[in-house]
Write a protein that holds these residues in place. Structure first.
Motif, mmCIF file in Angstrom:
data_model
loop_
_atom_site.group_PDB
_atom_site.id
_atom_site.type_symbol
_atom_site.label_atom_id
_atom_site.label_comp_id
_atom_site.label_asym_id
_atom_site.label_seq_id
_atom_site.Cartn_x
_atom_site.Cartn_y
_atom_site.Cartn_z
ATOM 1 N N LEU A 135 0.838 -1.201 0.000
ATOM 2 C CA LEU A 135 0.000 0.000 0.000
ATOM 3 C C LEU A 135 0.874 1.254 0.000
ATOM 4 N N ALA A 136 1.931 1.208 0.806
ATOM 5 C CA ALA A 136 2.814 2.376 0.883
ATOM 6 C C ALA A 136 3.462 2.637 -0.476
ATOM 7 N N ARG A 137 3.915 1.566 -1.110
ATOM 8 C CA ARG A 137 4.591 1.713 -2.399
ATOM 9 C C ARG A 137 3.625 2.292 -3.451
ATOM 10 N N CYS A 138 2.438 1.687 -3.542
ATOM 11 C CA CYS A 138 1.486 2.136 -4.558
ATOM 12 C C CYS A 138 1.030 3.570 -4.303
ATOM 13 N N THR A 139 0.722 3.880 -3.038
ATOM 14 C CA THR A 139 0.232 5.233 -2.767
ATOM 15 C C THR A 139 1.318 6.257 -3.070
ATOM 16 N N GLU A 140 2.571 5.858 -2.819
ATOM 17 C CA GLU A 140 3.628 6.825 -3.104
ATOM 18 C C GLU A 140 3.804 7.014 -4.602
ATOM 19 N N LEU A 141 3.921 5.896 -5.321
ATOM 20 C CA LEU A 141 4.170 6.007 -6.765
ATOM 21 C C LEU A 141 2.995 6.634 -7.499
ATOM 22 N N LEU A 142 1.802 6.402 -6.993
ATOM 23 C CA LEU A 142 0.617 6.894 -7.706
ATOM 24 C C LEU A 142 0.051 8.172 -7.081
ATOM 25 N N GLY A 143 0.721 8.651 -6.052
ATOM 26 C CA GLY A 143 0.291 9.907 -5.436
ATOM 27 C C GLY A 143 -1.086 9.839 -4.805
ATOM 28 N N LEU A 144 -1.364 8.715 -4.122
ATOM 29 C CA LEU A 144 -2.700 8.536 -3.556
ATOM 30 C C LEU A 144 -2.786 8.941 -2.093
#
Ligand SMILES: Nc1ncnc2c1ncn2[C@@H]1O[C@H](COP(=O)(O)OP(=O)(O)OP(=O)(O)O)[C@@H](O)[C@H]1O
Ligand SMILES: [Mg+2]
Lengths: 338, 264
Positions: A135-144
């Motif tokens: 979740l941390a990785r995706c939210t960071e890369l996708l700006g969520l």
């Protein structure tokens, strides 16, 4: 490891899907029609590949994806994903794949984004540490990050799309299917999604199959392109091969020292345009530009030159228009341009 | 547990629809008054109609209003499934490693719980303030009523689920949904208690699954069912719930085997 981990991840052998549709014919009479949405597809996708699946509207792309994920049962042929028969083992396979459908959402419409992710965690029984990291990785890369507490209905299309991508990846799927993932997104969102997908494929080795009408997606992401039309594979290869297969022409642009009559007598090329000292010569996409350049330089005062690749949009339009008349045989590798 | 989280999510989700809940609450209350005065007039003419005294008849009315949104009309709930099948959004649900029926049952129970609190308690309280109701003093009876209402919601869900699944075959299942909803209103006792129906029809109606939605829970609350009558009522509901859920599973298996997900 699972069965079939040695062979290709995805295997189709003569897969067909025939829909029976009833049409009105007269007041009460109805006739049954058969629509061959997918007509004898044979291809394989090895692990770790990123494949673009192209085709005009109604070509059978979404139908193929639905069979790959097991929500449609093929009418014929053999289909295996990770060694499983998707239609029969739909629920088992569901744990190992991720799916994003551009026009639909898996997120809980009226609840905050984070609630949907919590549900995904339970649904796929994701260990807490893995969940947190992903979740941390995706939210960071996708700006969520700032959007996690926002109800999904308040998200813009591009934000929702990024939210859906995250939801599809929290359980580390082996393969990610994307049906038109960039539909309706602006250039910035498209770029974010593409960068994300490239990272996913190269860093994490996730196999990706995506359909799109945006050829930039293919150019920027996919080494391999499959073009389908009327349910049949009309091309399978790399972008350069696609250019050759579509009989596309490359263009050699030459700047001469002065204005001259159209260049003539260069075998394999014809002059298509002259503008002052600059001339445009078209030559087949499969051919090298070097002999042309040499021939021109020998007879003309050549100052500068450049080669333009054929416009991929035009190529694909050409392929679609021919309706698969020049269907390559399976395994018939198109020659790559040098 | 996943399905508990699904139910909790549905509960929270319906809790966000405050305006709809308030409007529904007002409707239930107004309808309760109209029906209560009609029943009062009827029971003045024919006391002990269907074996109910006037207080029991009024209790029946307000129980009906309390359960209207919960189990009868079930606002939201499976309507959404029907729409998802029609539009093809069901594809998303089928991609999940979760059982479709359990998922929607859980969501429907979450919805029912919210609507019981949001649209059930107040009408019953208003009814109790405005009319002499025959509400039980015994907490155990309230417990049995809640259990019976829960079983009613499950039967109601199982019926609506079947109707929704028909959308896999029919292009539009809303006609069937309407017929089913009307049958539900009539045969649940919402219009008139089933025991008041003429002879044979009363017996038949009390065997049909819709009786599980209101007739049985209301009889439990009004004290018309106690002892073995109570037990038989709960068994009747549980049997229909099990049978219809099982049928739903069969239809679901057929739907996912042969059928088509609409839309590209
Ligand atoms: N449920 C269905 N019932 C009948 N025919 C269908 C159904 N779904 C798809 N088809 C037909 O199958 C063919 C392929 O449809 P599909 O959705 O796979 O196309 P697509 O390649 O995804 O097109 P698009 O680019 O427009 O999304 C079309 O001719 C379509 O009309
Ligand atoms: Mg499509």
């Amino acid at each position: 490891m699972s069965a079939g981990s040695a062979g290709p991840l995805i295997e189709l052998d003569g897969v067909e899907k025939v829909f029976t549709v009833r049409r009105r014919a007269g007041r009460l009479r109805r006739t049954r029609h058969e629509v061959r949405a997918v007509d004898g597809l044979t291809f394989q996708v090895p692990r770790g590949e990123m494949v673009g699946y192209l085709g005009p509207n109604g070509a059978g792309k979404s139908t193929t994806l639905k069979m790959l994920t097991g929500i449609l049962v093929p009418s014929g042929g053999r289909l295996r994903v990770a060694g499983l028969d998707p239609a029969r083992d739909r629920l088992r396979l569901a744990r190992r794949i991720g799916v994003v459908l551009g026009q639909r959402t898996t997120l809980w419409w009226d609840l905050p984004l984070a609630d949907s992710y919590d549900l995904v965690r339970r649904m796929y029984r994701i260990p807490p540490a893995v969940f947190r990291a992903n979740l941390a990785r995706c939210t960071e890369l996708l700006g969520l990050g700032p959007l996690l507490d926002v109800p999904v209905r308040q998200l813009s299309l591009g934000q929702r799309m990024r939210g859906d991508l995250t939801a599809a990846l929290l359980h580390d799927p082996e393969v990610l299917y994307l049906d038109e993932p960039t539909i309706g997104l602006d250039v910035v969102s498209k770029a974010t999604v593409r960068t994300f997908l490239r990272e996913l494929n190269t860093e994490r080795g996730t196999t990706v199959v995506l359909t799109t009408h945006d050829l930039t997606d293919i150019e920027q992401l996919c080494r391999r392109v499959m073009v389908i039309d009327h349910g049949r594979l009309v091309f399978d290869g790399d972008l350069a091969g696609l250019r050759a297969a579509a009989d596309g022409e490359r263009t050699l642009v030459v700047d001469l020292a002065r204005q001259l009559p159209p260049i003539d007598g260069v075998p394999g090329a014809r002059t298509v345009r002259v503008e002052g000292p600059r001339q445009w010569l078209a030559f087949p996409a499969g051919h090298s530009a070097a002999p042309l350049v040499a021939a021109i330089a020998a007879r003309y005062p050549l100052v500068d030159l450049s080669v333009r690749e054929p416009d991929i949009e035009a190529l694909v339009a050409d392929l679609y228009a021919r309706g698969g008349a020049a269907r390559p045989q399976p395994g018939d590798e198109a020659p790559a341009s040098p | 547990m996943l399905y508990v989280a699904v139910a909790a999510g549905a509960f929270r989700r319906y809790a966000t629809y405050r305006a709809a809940t308030a409007a529904g609450l007002a409707t239930n209350t107004v309808f309760g008054f109209l029906l209560a005065y009609a029943y009062l007039a009827l029971w003045q003419q024919r006391p002990h109609l269907g074996g109910y005294g006037p207080a029991q008849a009024l209790t029946f009315v307000w129980t009906g209003q309390a359960l209207l949104a919960v189990a009868l009309i079930a606002v939201g709930g499976v309507d959404e499934l029907q729409e998802r099948i029609r539009s093809g959004d069901i594809a998303v649900d089928l991609h999940r490693p979760a059982d479709l029926q359990l998922w929607w049952l859980a969501a429907d129970l979450g919805r029912a719980a919210l609507q019981l609190i949001g649209r059930g308690i107040v009408p019953l309280a208003v009814g109790a303030l405005a009319f002499p109701l025959a509400l039980p003093a015994d907490p155990a009876t309230w417990g049995w009523f809640l259990l019976s209402a829960l079983l009613g919601v499950v039967v109601s869900f199982a019926l609506r689920y079947l109707v929704a699944l028909s959308g896999f075959w029919l292009l539009d299942s809303s006609g069937l949904a309407l017929i089913s909803a009307l049958a539900g209103m009539f045969f649940s006792g919402m219009v008139l208690p089933l025991r008041v129906f003429p002879g044979g029809l009363a017996d038949l109606a009390q065997l049909l699954p819709w009786a599980a939605l209101l007739q049985v829970p209301a009889d439990v609350l009004t004290g018309a069912r106690t002892g073995t009558g109570l037990l038989r009522g709960l068994l009747f509901q549980a049997a229909w719930a099990a049978a219809l859920l099982a049928l739903g599973r069969l239809v679901q298996a057929a739907a996912t085997r042969k059928v088509v997900v609409h839309g590209g």
